[in-house]
Scaffold this motif. Structure first.
Motif, PDB file in Angstrom:
ATOM      1  N   VAL A 433       0.771  -1.092  -0.105  1.00  0.00           N
ATOM      2  CA  VAL A 433       0.067  -0.058   0.038  1.00  0.00           C
ATOM      3  C   VAL A 433       0.696   1.247   0.027  1.00  0.00           C
ATOM      4  CG1 VAL A 433      -1.824   1.256   1.250  1.00  0.00           C
ATOM      5  CG2 VAL A 433      -2.085  -1.255   1.016  1.00  0.00           C
ATOM      6  N   TRP A 434       1.809   1.354   0.879  1.00  0.00           N
ATOM      7  CA  TRP A 434       2.570   2.659   0.999  1.00  0.00           C
ATOM      8  C   TRP A 434       3.244   2.753  -0.212  1.00  0.00           C
ATOM      9  CZ3 TRP A 434       6.881   3.175   5.394  1.00  0.00           C
ATOM     10  CH2 TRP A 434       7.081   4.578   5.523  1.00  0.00           C
ATOM     11  N   PRO A 435       3.944   2.045  -0.798  1.00  0.00           N
ATOM     12  CA  PRO A 435       4.443   2.485  -2.145  1.00  0.00           C
ATOM     13  C   PRO A 435       3.818   3.067  -3.094  1.00  0.00           C
ATOM     14  CG  PRO A 435       5.359   0.261  -1.552  1.00  0.00           C
ATOM     15  CD  PRO A 435       4.282   0.694  -0.471  1.00  0.00           C
ATOM     16  N   ASN A 436       2.397   2.512  -3.266  1.00  0.00           N
ATOM     17  CA  ASN A 436       1.578   3.141  -4.444  1.00  0.00           C
ATOM     18  C   ASN A 436       0.899   4.426  -3.929  1.00  0.00           C
ATOM     19  OD1 ASN A 436       1.650   0.787  -5.673  1.00  0.00           O
ATOM     20  ND2 ASN A 436      -0.178  -0.068  -4.950  1.00  0.00           N
ATOM     21  N   LEU A 437       0.773   4.596  -2.553  1.00  0.00           N
ATOM     22  CA  LEU A 437       0.464   5.960  -1.925  1.00  0.00           C
ATOM     23  C   LEU A 437       1.615   6.969  -2.214  1.00  0.00           C
ATOM     24  CD1 LEU A 437      -1.132   4.895   1.341  1.00  0.00           C
ATOM     25  CD2 LEU A 437      -2.244   5.678  -0.468  1.00  0.00           C
ATOM     26  N   ALA A 438       2.802   6.829  -1.784  1.00  0.00           N
ATOM     27  CA  ALA A 438       3.871   7.570  -2.099  1.00  0.00           C
ATOM     28  C   ALA A 438       4.244   7.923  -3.491  1.00  0.00           C
ATOM     29  CB  ALA A 438       5.217   6.952  -1.489  1.00  0.00           C
ATOM     30  N   GLN A 439       3.742   7.050  -4.454  1.00  0.00           N
ATOM     31  CA  GLN A 439       3.876   7.329  -5.790  1.00  0.00           C
ATOM     32  C   GLN A 439       2.705   8.272  -6.192  1.00  0.00           C
ATOM     33  OE1 GLN A 439       6.029   6.574  -8.272  1.00  0.00           O
ATOM     34  NE2 GLN A 439       4.765   7.251 -10.007  1.00  0.00           N
ATOM     35  N   MET A 440       1.703   8.132  -5.775  1.00  0.00           N
ATOM     36  CA  MET A 440       0.516   8.928  -5.935  1.00  0.00           C
ATOM     37  C   MET A 440       0.738  10.287  -5.363  1.00  0.00           C
ATOM     38  SD  MET A 440      -3.618   8.132  -5.587  1.00  0.00           S
ATOM     39  CE  MET A 440      -3.347   6.965  -4.462  1.00  0.00           C
ATOM     40  N   VAL A 441       1.251  10.361  -4.098  1.00  0.00           N
ATOM     41  CA  VAL A 441       1.273  11.678  -3.616  1.00  0.00           C
ATOM     42  C   VAL A 441       2.383  11.656  -2.849  1.00  0.00           C
ATOM     43  CG1 VAL A 441       0.117  12.953  -1.621  1.00  0.00           C
ATOM     44  CG2 VAL A 441      -1.193  11.389  -2.919  1.00  0.00           C
ATOM     45  N   PRO A 442       3.615  12.176  -3.420  1.00  0.00           N
ATOM     46  CA  PRO A 442       4.870  12.601  -3.150  1.00  0.00           C
ATOM     47  C   PRO A 442       5.056  12.515  -1.401  1.00  0.00           C
ATOM     48  CG  PRO A 442       4.572  13.419  -5.091  1.00  0.00           C
ATOM     49  CD  PRO A 442       3.274  13.241  -4.751  1.00  0.00           C
ATOM     50  N   SER A 443       4.111  13.536  -0.938  1.00  0.00           N
ATOM     51  CA  SER A 443       4.249  13.952   0.509  1.00  0.00           C
ATOM     52  C   SER A 443       3.908  12.694   1.415  1.00  0.00           C
ATOM     53  CB  SER A 443       3.161  15.092   0.911  1.00  0.00           C
ATOM     54  OG  SER A 443       1.888  14.804   0.476  1.00  0.00           O
ATOM     55  N   PHE A 444       3.339  11.567   0.830  1.00  0.00           N
ATOM     56  CA  PHE A 444       3.240  10.423   1.781  1.00  0.00           C
ATOM     57  C   PHE A 444       4.311   9.622   1.736  1.00  0.00           C
ATOM     58  CE2 PHE A 444      -1.931  10.106   0.629  1.00  0.00           C
ATOM     59  CZ  PHE A 444      -1.991  11.321   1.496  1.00  0.00           C
ATOM     60  N   GLU A 445       5.532   9.970   1.301  1.00  0.00           N
ATOM     61  CA  GLU A 445       6.504   9.185   1.431  1.00  0.00           C
ATOM     62  C   GLU A 445       7.022   9.350   2.975  1.00  0.00           C
ATOM     63  OE1 GLU A 445       9.633  10.790  -1.039  1.00  0.00           O
ATOM     64  OE2 GLU A 445       8.823  10.034  -2.889  1.00  0.00           O
ATOM     65  N   ALA A 446       6.488  10.246   3.592  1.00  0.00           N
ATOM     66  CA  ALA A 446       6.808  10.311   5.252  1.00  0.00           C
ATOM     67  C   ALA A 446       5.525  10.408   5.767  1.00  0.00           C
ATOM     68  CB  ALA A 446       7.529  11.741   5.542  1.00  0.00           C
ATOM     69  N   ILE A 447       5.178   9.390   6.076  1.00  0.00           N
ATOM     70  CA  ILE A 447       3.738   8.888   6.892  1.00  0.00           C
ATOM     71  C   ILE A 447       3.959   7.771   8.112  1.00  0.00           C
ATOM     72  CG2 ILE A 447       2.371   9.274   4.888  1.00  0.00           C
ATOM     73  CD1 ILE A 447       1.601   6.633   4.562  1.00  0.00           C
ATOM     74  N   LYS A 448       2.987   8.056   9.053  1.00  0.00           N
ATOM     75  CA  LYS A 448       3.012   7.139  10.063  1.00  0.00           C
ATOM     76  C   LYS A 448       1.785   6.498  10.366  1.00  0.00           C
ATOM     77  CE  LYS A 448       4.340   6.980  15.244  1.00  0.00           C
ATOM     78  NZ  LYS A 448       4.892   7.829  16.125  1.00  0.00           N
ATOM     79  N   VAL A 449       1.676   5.238  10.331  1.00  0.00           N
ATOM     80  CA  VAL A 449       0.321   4.641  10.642  1.00  0.00           C
ATOM     81  C   VAL A 449      -0.040   4.477  11.956  1.00  0.00           C
ATOM     82  CG1 VAL A 449      -0.857   2.367  10.513  1.00  0.00           C
ATOM     83  CG2 VAL A 449       0.761   2.884   8.849  1.00  0.00           C
TER      84      VAL A 449
END
Length: 532
Positions: A433-449
């Motif tokens: 999930v995370w790799p796809n989110l970061a590809q779609m929204v670059p700011s999602f490269e730094a997220i915390k669940v």
């Protein structure tokens, strides 16, 4: 009403034959289906589970003594209900545990509905919507009982869903049902009352397509708008202008819902249906469905069944919370048990019998994860961000005003997790999930669940669309299940459609004939195109 419903239901799917002493008359079957050569494992077509009727019958007396016993019990119950035993028996010791709630509970327990016109198996979103519509329209004309195994709804799919509402489908009926869902939610106070707030957030959906899927997305949009939806097509450049937080690399086109789309509180919708249904007179029973009772009906013929051997269903065996086995006799039953619908159908020999009963109800539970995460730099998409889905099916949306987001993705067939529990696999988020989110929204490269949960899809393995309508073998059994992830938004339309079939004898608003069980028998799946 009970007998009238039984008589009326026999004209739906099977051949009824009347016999006179000197003649035989056979009426024509309304529909014919190709019989299957597959039968039950033992070749008998009998119910694989145990016969619970003996447990229920064990405590029954003859009719006269039973009537006298009931009268006596009623008098004693009323006496005990009005006055506790400490007041009616001067020699009784005062027991602090004997509160008024004990007497209320006894009264409620004795009020168990052993007979009903319609039994709805499953009290989640779909089942409660059906009960709501039946009682809203018929009120005292129908006795409706809803059987739900867990009144807390702790693992109910309705309560664990993301609660999305969209018209972005490729099948006409799905679009029409969701359009009505939008209308229902917009006017929810009129339907469910002032005390129910669905917290609808009208920020729309945004479906993204690669070059390979752009043409289909455009065709879908034209169909949706022609039926009354309102959305817009955005090229990669326009997507970047409208949503600067997005990386449009590999994206050729987006479809953005402008009206009637967004998300809502599924628990509030379920609570509204349930509360109003009870207010209108529906009875909710907390217990587990464990089997059907069968009745010989030699005057009915069905394809693939030997003459004179037809058995119908007229009872449900219910295991109560205290372990007691009880019986509910019905005129019509409706399977609306979500992910457990396939298992309930097997109790009626669907999938284990002969002829039309050899074909299973193809609905089974599939586990899906929802992850709640937060941008550590607080630079994520703003509060008016639509629920966004990329070409891989990875999605996210805002969750409240605190900077949180919800997201997830359905696994590939080879990635399906076990369904014996609702444990969350955090590795799936990290690797898929995370790799796809970061590809779609670059700011999602730094997220915390921050949180996560799992729930069950009522997955239709045949074509991932709902199954709504009568079963072709049983003349008093209806099905409403298999919506495969988009059921909660369609509950208003599905409940209304089922009420139309039963009360009006056919669909009056959205025609769901193509969603019937028949399509499984004739092998005509209805697949969505480029839709997740």
């Amino acid at each position: 009403m009970f007998l009238a419903l039984q008589r009326r239901s026999t004209s739906l799917c099977v051949l009824r034959r009347t016999r006179n002493q000197n003649s035989h008359t056979t009426y024509n079957i309304k529909r014919q289906y190709a019989s299957s050569s597959k039968g039950s494992k033992d070749g008998t077509g009998k119910q694989p589970s145990g016969d619970f009727s003996e447990q229920v019958e064990a405590n029954k007396d003859n009719p006269i003594s039973r009537t006298l016993k009931l009268i006596g019990n009623d008098v004693q119950r009323m006496k005990n209900f009005i006055l506790p035993s400490s007041y009616t028996n001067s020699g009784a010791k005062d027991d602090s545990t004997q509160t008024i709630e004990n007497y209320l509970e006894r009264y409620r327990r004795d009020g168990f509905q052993s007979h009903c016109d319609i039994l709805v198996i499953g009290g989640g979103g779909v089942g409660s919507s059906i009960a709501y519509w039946l009682k809203k329209r018929a009120r005292q004309g129908l006795n409706v009982v809803v059987l739900e195994k867990d009144a807390t709804y702790a693992q109910a799919s309705t309560c664990l869903s993301v609660g999305g509402l969209r018209q972005q489908f490729s099948i006409v009926e799905n679009i029409q049902m969701s359009l009505y869902g939008a209308d229902f939610m917009r006017n929810s106070k009129d339907y469910l009352g002032e005390d129910i707030d669905l917290n609808f957030t009208p920020h729309g959906y945004l479906l993204l397509a690669s070059e390979a899927g752009a043409e289909q997305l455009e065709q879908n949009s034209k169909l949706q708008c022609a039926l009354g939806a309102k959305n817009e097509l955005l090229t990669a450049n326009r997507l970047k202008q409208r949503f600067p937080w997005m990386n449009t690399e590999g994206i050729a086109l987006g479809c953005h819902g402008l009206e009637k789309e967004g998300w809502f509180d599924p628990w509030a919708l379920l609570s509204g249906f349930r509360k109003r249904a009870i207010e209108y007179g529906a009875h909710y029973v907390e217990g587990e469905m464990v089997g059907f009772g069968f009745r010989q009906q030699p005057d009915i013929l069905a394809e693939g069944i030997e003459e004179g051997s037809y058995e119908g269903i007229d009872r449900a065996f219910v295991k109560m919370k205290d372990g007691e086995m009880r019986e509910i006799k019905f005129a019509i039953a409706i399977i609306a048990a979500g992910a457990q619908s396939g298992a309930i159908a097997k109790m009626a020999r669907i999938g284990t019998g002969k002829g039309m009963l050899s074909i299973s109800l193809p609905v089974e539970p599939r586990k899906r994860y929802v992850y709640v995460f937060q941008c550590e730099n607080d630079q994520g998409p703003g509060i008016n961000t639509p629920l966004t889905i990329d070409p891989s099916g990875t999605y996210f949306r805002r969750d409240g005003l605190g900077g949180n987001y919800l997201g997830g993705k359905s696994p590939l067939p080879e990635e399906e997790p076990p369904i014996d529990n609702l444990d969350v696999d955090h590795t799936f988020f990290d690797k898929t999930v995370w790799p796809n989110l970061a590809q779609m929204v670059p700011s999602f490269e730094a997220i915390k669940v921050k949180n996560a949960w799992a729930g069950y899809y009522e997955f239709n393995t045949f074509d991932e669309n709902g199954i709504v309508g009568p079963h072709p073998y049983y003349n008093n059994l209806y099905i409403a299940t298999g919506f495969s992830g988009h059921g909660i938004q369609q509950t208003p339309a599905v409940g209304r459609a089922v009420s139309e079939m039963i009360i009006d004898g056919g669909f009056r608003t959205v025609d769901l004939t193509r969603f019937g069980f028949d399509r499984i028998i004739v092998d005509q799946p209805m697949y969505e195109a480029n839709i997740f």
